[in-house]
Motif scaffolding. Sequence first.
Motif, PDB file in Angstrom:
ATOM      1  N   TYR A 116       0.861  -1.199   0.053  1.00  0.00           N
ATOM      2  CA  TYR A 116      -0.066  -0.060  -0.065  1.00  0.00           C
ATOM      3  C   TYR A 116       0.881   1.098  -0.020  1.00  0.00           C
ATOM      4  O   TYR A 116       1.868   1.364   0.904  1.00  0.00           O
ATOM      5  CB  TYR A 116      -0.938  -0.009   1.229  1.00  0.00           C
ATOM      6  N   SER A 117       0.771   2.030  -0.920  1.00  0.00           N
ATOM      7  CA  SER A 117       1.695   3.275  -1.157  1.00  0.00           C
ATOM      8  C   SER A 117       0.950   4.431  -1.757  1.00  0.00           C
ATOM      9  O   SER A 117      -0.228   4.353  -2.146  1.00  0.00           O
ATOM     10  CB  SER A 117       2.594   2.670  -2.179  1.00  0.00           C
ATOM     11  N   PHE A 118       1.503   5.629  -1.466  1.00  0.00           N
ATOM     12  CA  PHE A 118       1.357   7.034  -2.110  1.00  0.00           C
ATOM     13  C   PHE A 118       2.140   7.436  -2.977  1.00  0.00           C
ATOM     14  O   PHE A 118       3.366   7.671  -2.304  1.00  0.00           O
ATOM     15  CB  PHE A 118       0.631   7.771  -0.907  1.00  0.00           C
ATOM     16  N   ARG A 119       2.039   7.735  -4.013  1.00  0.00           N
ATOM     17  CA  ARG A 119       3.080   8.055  -5.006  1.00  0.00           C
ATOM     18  C   ARG A 119       4.070   9.033  -4.457  1.00  0.00           C
ATOM     19  O   ARG A 119       5.273   8.873  -4.775  1.00  0.00           O
ATOM     20  CB  ARG A 119       2.540   8.678  -6.395  1.00  0.00           C
ATOM     21  N   ALA A 135       6.962   6.108   1.356  1.00  0.00           N
ATOM     22  CA  ALA A 135       6.362   5.177   0.472  1.00  0.00           C
ATOM     23  C   ALA A 135       7.506   5.072  -0.737  1.00  0.00           C
ATOM     24  O   ALA A 135       7.773   3.760  -1.284  1.00  0.00           O
ATOM     25  CB  ALA A 135       5.134   5.376  -0.175  1.00  0.00           C
ATOM     26  N   ILE A 136       8.208   6.050  -1.185  1.00  0.00           N
ATOM     27  CA  ILE A 136       9.128   6.228  -2.099  1.00  0.00           C
ATOM     28  C   ILE A 136      10.328   5.101  -1.654  1.00  0.00           C
ATOM     29  O   ILE A 136      10.977   4.296  -2.479  1.00  0.00           O
ATOM     30  CB  ILE A 136       9.693   7.572  -2.726  1.00  0.00           C
ATOM     31  N   ARG A 137      10.817   5.335  -0.628  1.00  0.00           N
ATOM     32  CA  ARG A 137      11.913   4.527  -0.173  1.00  0.00           C
ATOM     33  C   ARG A 137      11.456   3.105  -0.119  1.00  0.00           C
ATOM     34  O   ARG A 137      12.434   2.294  -0.650  1.00  0.00           O
ATOM     35  CB  ARG A 137      12.598   5.010   1.124  1.00  0.00           C
ATOM     36  N   ALA A 138      10.456   2.813   0.318  1.00  0.00           N
ATOM     37  CA  ALA A 138       9.947   1.451   0.362  1.00  0.00           C
ATOM     38  C   ALA A 138       9.856   0.863  -1.219  1.00  0.00           C
ATOM     39  O   ALA A 138      10.306  -0.331  -1.451  1.00  0.00           O
ATOM     40  CB  ALA A 138       8.595   1.167   1.070  1.00  0.00           C
ATOM     41  N   ARG A 139       9.405   1.639  -2.108  1.00  0.00           N
ATOM     42  CA  ARG A 139       9.055   1.178  -3.439  1.00  0.00           C
ATOM     43  C   ARG A 139      10.658   1.041  -4.163  1.00  0.00           C
ATOM     44  O   ARG A 139      10.780   0.046  -4.899  1.00  0.00           O
ATOM     45  CB  ARG A 139       8.769   2.152  -4.299  1.00  0.00           C
ATOM     46  N   LEU A 140      11.657   2.150  -3.751  1.00  0.00           N
ATOM     47  CA  LEU A 140      12.792   1.786  -4.310  1.00  0.00           C
ATOM     48  C   LEU A 140      13.553   0.491  -3.872  1.00  0.00           C
ATOM     49  O   LEU A 140      14.344  -0.129  -4.642  1.00  0.00           O
ATOM     50  CB  LEU A 140      13.696   3.160  -3.710  1.00  0.00           C
ATOM     51  N   GLU A 146       2.561  -6.638  -5.581  1.00  0.00           N
ATOM     52  CA  GLU A 146       1.499  -5.920  -6.151  1.00  0.00           C
ATOM     53  C   GLU A 146       1.506  -4.296  -5.438  1.00  0.00           C
ATOM     54  O   GLU A 146       1.677  -4.324  -4.285  1.00  0.00           O
ATOM     55  CB  GLU A 146       0.018  -6.665  -5.713  1.00  0.00           C
ATOM     56  N   LEU A 147       1.131  -3.544  -6.233  1.00  0.00           N
ATOM     57  CA  LEU A 147       1.051  -2.106  -5.688  1.00  0.00           C
ATOM     58  C   LEU A 147      -0.285  -1.650  -5.752  1.00  0.00           C
ATOM     59  O   LEU A 147      -1.176  -1.808  -6.762  1.00  0.00           O
ATOM     60  CB  LEU A 147       1.871  -1.372  -6.859  1.00  0.00           C
ATOM     61  N   LEU A 197      11.256   1.720   6.840  1.00  0.00           N
ATOM     62  CA  LEU A 197      12.706   1.211   7.262  1.00  0.00           C
ATOM     63  C   LEU A 197      12.536  -0.426   7.445  1.00  0.00           C
ATOM     64  O   LEU A 197      13.564  -0.742   6.847  1.00  0.00           O
ATOM     65  CB  LEU A 197      13.225   1.929   8.474  1.00  0.00           C
ATOM     66  N   ASP A 198      11.526  -0.779   7.984  1.00  0.00           N
ATOM     67  CA  ASP A 198      11.430  -2.295   8.199  1.00  0.00           C
ATOM     68  C   ASP A 198      11.167  -2.839   6.789  1.00  0.00           C
ATOM     69  O   ASP A 198      11.891  -3.875   6.415  1.00  0.00           O
ATOM     70  CB  ASP A 198      10.074  -2.757   9.049  1.00  0.00           C
ATOM     71  N   ILE A 199      10.510  -2.401   5.853  1.00  0.00           N
ATOM     72  CA  ILE A 199      10.234  -2.555   4.328  1.00  0.00           C
ATOM     73  C   ILE A 199      11.583  -2.615   3.654  1.00  0.00           C
ATOM     74  O   ILE A 199      12.093  -3.769   3.448  1.00  0.00           O
ATOM     75  CB  ILE A 199       9.276  -1.882   3.693  1.00  0.00           C
ATOM     76  N   MET A 200      12.425  -1.556   3.935  1.00  0.00           N
ATOM     77  CA  MET A 200      13.798  -1.813   3.252  1.00  0.00           C
ATOM     78  C   MET A 200      14.666  -2.890   3.706  1.00  0.00           C
ATOM     79  O   MET A 200      15.043  -3.468   3.072  1.00  0.00           O
ATOM     80  CB  MET A 200      14.360  -0.462   3.561  1.00  0.00           C
ATOM     81  N   HIS A 201      14.673  -3.143   5.119  1.00  0.00           N
ATOM     82  CA  HIS A 201      15.629  -3.909   5.557  1.00  0.00           C
ATOM     83  C   HIS A 201      14.979  -5.435   5.099  1.00  0.00           C
ATOM     84  O   HIS A 201      15.724  -6.330   4.904  1.00  0.00           O
ATOM     85  CB  HIS A 201      15.554  -3.912   7.126  1.00  0.00           C
TER      86      HIS A 201
END
Length: 215
Positions: free
Chosen positions: A8-11, A16-21, A31-32, A68-72
């Motif tokens: 779940y993201s917001f452009r 959210a950008i860091r998680a998508r990256l 899925e986005l 940050l949890d998503i990035m890790h």
Amino acid sequence: MTALPILYSFRRCPYAIRARLALKHAGIPAELREVALKHKPAAMLTLSPKGTVPVLQLADGSVLEESLDIMHWASSQAVPTQPALRWHTDSTDEQALIALNDGAFKRLLDGYKYATHQSARPAESYRDAAVELFVAPLDQRLRASRYLLGETPTLADLAIVPFIRQFAGVDADWFAAAPLPALRQWRDTLTQSALFVSIMPKRVPWQPGDPVTLL
Ligand SMILES: N[C@@H](CCC(=O)N[C@@H](CS)C(=O)NCC(=O)O)C(=O)O
């Protein structure tokens, strides 16, 4: 059970950008689901009642509700064929930079973005404090090395650049003329990269029953 992780993201949200990256860089299919912040989907709020994006629902049903949890997590799952990124240096330097970004700098950034002519404190005062605290020191760092922690990008670069992009966008003319040449170069390199461009297309907000959109 879901087949793919669901983000779940917001452009435009920097978190959210860091998680998508991170997910895209790690080569993790997902899925986005674009979220309208004024109309958050019930499915997201059920997973994460605190109501912030990004939220990642993993295939086993568990939920990550901090960027940050998503990035890790993404770094721990990275497909080995992906181009090298020193994912997690585990250095106190990296952690301190990200903590300063997410804490004191983010508060000043919000003050800068949302100050109006009626505000007790003018926008420039927030901007100047942000420069002194965080932005100018980043520029100094980037005069010494191409990326924040050396010659190759790390998780810190992906975590912080969405916020500098937002800072730069508040007054683009000011940023273009500011004595921050190395920071501008770094921002341009990262935000014009194929990776960044690939995670920024505009999407209509997700609704239950929509066909799957991939990140
Ligand atoms: N600590 C959270 C912060 C996320 C966050 O604050 N996201 C903002 C959008 S940029 C949000 O969802 N705000 C809720 C709202 O505006 O209703 C994270 O790192 O994921």
